[in-house]
Motif scaffolding. Structure first.
Motif, PDB file in Angstrom:
ATOM      1  N   GLU A  46      -7.829  18.997   3.047  1.00  5.63           N
ATOM      2  CA  GLU A  46      -8.113  18.275   4.295  1.00  5.63           C
ATOM      3  C   GLU A  46      -9.543  17.741   4.336  1.00  5.63           C
ATOM      4  OE1 GLU A  46      -6.499  21.313   4.322  1.00  5.63           O
ATOM      5  OE2 GLU A  46      -4.536  20.441   4.739  1.00  5.63           O
ATOM      6  N   ASN A  47     -10.506  18.551   3.886  1.00  7.16           N
ATOM      7  CA  ASN A  47     -11.914  18.133   3.910  1.00  7.16           C
ATOM      8  C   ASN A  47     -12.341  17.402   2.641  1.00  7.16           C
ATOM      9  OD1 ASN A  47     -12.223  19.359   6.412  1.00  7.16           O
ATOM     10  ND2 ASN A  47     -12.897  21.285   5.529  1.00  7.16           N
ATOM     11  N   LYS A  48     -11.454  17.411   1.624  1.00  3.16           N
ATOM     12  CA  LYS A  48     -11.755  16.788   0.323  1.00  3.16           C
ATOM     13  C   LYS A  48     -13.036  17.393  -0.283  1.00  3.16           C
ATOM     14  CE  LYS A  48      -8.455  13.615   0.832  1.00  3.16           C
ATOM     15  NZ  LYS A  48      -7.395  14.262   1.565  1.00  3.16           N
ATOM     16  N   THR A  49     -13.096  18.733  -0.254  1.00  7.53           N
ATOM     17  CA  THR A  49     -14.255  19.443  -0.792  1.00  7.53           C
ATOM     18  C   THR A  49     -13.820  20.600  -1.681  1.00  7.53           C
ATOM     19  OG1 THR A  49     -14.374  20.925   1.115  1.00  7.53           O
ATOM     20  CG2 THR A  49     -15.734  18.918   1.202  1.00  7.53           C
ATOM     21  N   ALA A  50     -14.762  21.077  -2.478  1.00 13.32           N
ATOM     22  CA  ALA A  50     -14.544  22.268  -3.296  1.00 13.32           C
ATOM     23  C   ALA A  50     -15.792  23.134  -3.202  1.00 13.32           C
ATOM     24  CB  ALA A  50     -14.280  21.894  -4.749  1.00 13.32           C
ATOM     25  N   THR A  51     -15.585  24.411  -2.963  1.00 15.81           N
ATOM     26  CA  THR A  51     -16.677  25.378  -2.966  1.00 15.81           C
ATOM     27  C   THR A  51     -16.552  26.158  -4.265  1.00 15.81           C
ATOM     28  OG1 THR A  51     -16.575  25.539  -0.564  1.00 15.81           O
ATOM     29  CG2 THR A  51     -17.738  27.299  -1.737  1.00 15.81           C
ATOM     30  N   VAL A  52     -17.613  26.137  -5.064  1.00 13.65           N
ATOM     31  CA  VAL A  52     -17.557  26.742  -6.394  1.00 13.65           C
ATOM     32  C   VAL A  52     -18.651  27.805  -6.519  1.00 13.65           C
ATOM     33  CG1 VAL A  52     -17.597  26.312  -8.871  1.00 13.65           C
ATOM     34  CG2 VAL A  52     -16.695  24.564  -7.325  1.00 13.65           C
ATOM     35  N   THR A  53     -18.235  29.000  -6.949  1.00 16.42           N
ATOM     36  CA  THR A  53     -19.163  30.091  -7.236  1.00 16.42           C
ATOM     37  C   THR A  53     -19.275  30.190  -8.747  1.00 16.42           C
ATOM     38  OG1 THR A  53     -18.405  31.235  -5.248  1.00 16.42           O
ATOM     39  CG2 THR A  53     -19.638  32.538  -6.864  1.00 16.42           C
TER      40      THR A  53
END
Length: 106
Positions: A73-80
């Protein structure tokens, strides 16, 4: 009586030494733990609700990436990731190479 006192002192010394070794070992493990970084990326061209799986898998294949969470929905990726093993460019390239251009969100 001297034998009992000697044995008691010996056992007390071993107990104290054992605790000291455990404490040093725990501190060594704490110091050796890698420092992780977490970054947020914009992901382009996601057109269906299944695209996030493809992007997540591609990012998680990069050596040093611990976890990638992609939000359609936000067109994002959170990467650790471990910054000693990889960097932002390599993570973004992994997504870009499969058709979903990724850029660091500012």
């Amino acid at each position: 009586m001297k034998n009992i006192i000697s044995i008691t002192l010996l056992l007390s010394s071993l107990f104290i030494l054992g605790n000291a070794v455990a404490t040093v070992s725990e501190k060594a493990n704490f110091i050796a733990a890698p420092v992780m970084s977490e970054k947020l990326f914009n992901i382009e061209k996601m057109t269906c609700k299944m695209c996030h799986i493809t992007v997540r898998k591609a990012m998680e294949k990069v050596e040093g990436v611990v976890k990638a969470t992609v939000n359609y929905e936000n067109k994002t990726a959170t990467v650790t990731f471990d910054p000693k093993k990889t960097d932002i460019e390599a993570i973004a390239l992994a997504s870009t190479n499969i058709g979903y251009p990724a850029t660091l969100k500012k």
